[in-house]
Design a protein around this motif. Structure first.
Motif, PDB file in Angstrom:
ATOM      1  N   ALA A 105       0.821  -1.218   0.000  1.00  0.00           N
ATOM      2  CA  ALA A 105       0.000   0.000   0.000  1.00  0.00           C
ATOM      3  C   ALA A 105       0.850   1.261   0.000  1.00  0.00           C
ATOM      4  O   ALA A 105       1.971   1.285   0.516  1.00  0.00           O
ATOM      5  CB  ALA A 105      -0.924  -0.008   1.210  1.00  0.00           C
ATOM      6  N   ARG A 106       0.258   2.324  -0.529  1.00  0.00           N
ATOM      7  CA  ARG A 106       0.904   3.635  -0.492  1.00  0.00           C
ATOM      8  C   ARG A 106       0.502   4.440   0.740  1.00  0.00           C
ATOM      9  O   ARG A 106       1.140   5.437   1.065  1.00  0.00           O
ATOM     10  CB  ARG A 106       0.545   4.430  -1.748  1.00  0.00           C
ATOM     11  CG  ARG A 106       1.094   3.827  -3.041  1.00  0.00           C
ATOM     12  CD  ARG A 106       0.677   4.650  -4.256  1.00  0.00           C
ATOM     13  NE  ARG A 106      -0.770   4.605  -4.447  1.00  0.00           N
ATOM     14  CZ  ARG A 106      -1.445   5.427  -5.258  1.00  0.00           C
ATOM     15  NH1 ARG A 106      -0.791   6.362  -5.937  1.00  0.00           N
ATOM     16  NH2 ARG A 106      -2.754   5.315  -5.382  1.00  0.00           N
ATOM     17  N   ASP A 149      -4.762  -0.501  -1.326  1.00  0.00           N
ATOM     18  CA  ASP A 149      -3.713   0.526  -1.322  1.00  0.00           C
ATOM     19  C   ASP A 149      -3.624   1.216   0.035  1.00  0.00           C
ATOM     20  O   ASP A 149      -3.263   2.388   0.126  1.00  0.00           O
ATOM     21  CB  ASP A 149      -3.973   1.544  -2.434  1.00  0.00           C
ATOM     22  CG  ASP A 149      -2.728   2.325  -2.833  1.00  0.00           C
ATOM     23  OD1 ASP A 149      -1.607   1.846  -2.562  1.00  0.00           O
ATOM     24  OD2 ASP A 149      -2.872   3.427  -3.399  1.00  0.00           O
TER      25      ASP A 149
END
Length: 227
Positions: free
Chosen positions: A55-56, A111
């Protein structure tokens, strides 16, 4: 290095979560033991993070709630904070499925990953500074294990301070403020929100609109949904 010298063995990576019987914090160990005796069917152990390491976005909370994550074993699951957090994540494309307040509800994060500054439930939901410091290595391991990480969202001033300390940043340079987005070293961003607790919403310190505005801003920063 001589021909018969053994090659250096790199240190093992730090675990992402304390062991079930972690003994780093005596006060939390005693509290955990008490509730294992009272509620043997509950999780009653350090709570691992939830969501993909690719994930960001990493959301950092305070600590597991006694009847929430400490009971269910999934962050923000089973108490009011999850009732606000997870539907809001879904609204802005960071989650899919329906939040059912249990770890087998089928909810998936997109994300986005969710963790806590302190992994064991503290008495009265108030971890002590020594406990926050003791658990910092696990937050550092989480961050190191997320190669695409771009944004940390701190839920509350304690999580904000813990994230900054973990990253080696000077807290005075980045004061906590709801809705603030701080640019840190290495290109990371640290966003702030009041914690999505029942107390904050009941007192009006945090409204649904205020919380949604933070997630809307992060969606704009990160761009279209991926994953």
């Amino acid at each position: 290095m001589s021909a018969d010298a053994a090659p250096a063995i790199p240190p093992a990576p730090a675990p992402l979560c304390p062991s079930r019987d972690c003994s780093l914090c005596p006060r939390l160990v005693a509290f955990r033991a008490k509730h294992r005796a009272l509620q043997p069917d509950w999780h009653n152990a350090p709570v691992p993070s939830f969501g993909p390491a690719s994930a960001r976005l990493l959301i950092v909370g305070l600590a597991p709630g006694l009847k929430g994550a400490n009971r269910t074993g999934r962050p923000f699951t089973g108490d009011y904070a999850g009732d606000l957090l997870y539907p809001t994540l879904a609204k802005f494309g960071f989650a899919a499925g329906n939040y059912g307040a249990r770890p087998d509800d089928g909810l998936a994060l997109i994300d986005c990953r969710v963790t806590n500054s302190v992994r064991c439930v503290p008495p009265e939901n108030k971890p002590e500074l020594t406990e926050i410091v003791a658990c910092r290595a696990f937050l550092a391991a989480e961050i190191a294990a997320m190669p695409a990480l771009r944004v940390l969202l701190a839920l509350g001033a304690t999580a904000h301070g813990s994230a900054l300390a973990t990253l080696g940043e000077i807290r005075a340079r980045f004061p906590f403020a709801h809705g603030a987005v701080h640019r840190l070293g290495g290109g990371l961003l640290l966003a702030d929100s009041y914690h999505c607790s029942r107390y904050n919403t009941n007192t009006g310190r945090l409204t649904v609109t205020m919380f949604e505005s933070v997630l809307a801003a992060l969606r704009r920063i990160l761009g279209p949904q991926i994953g």
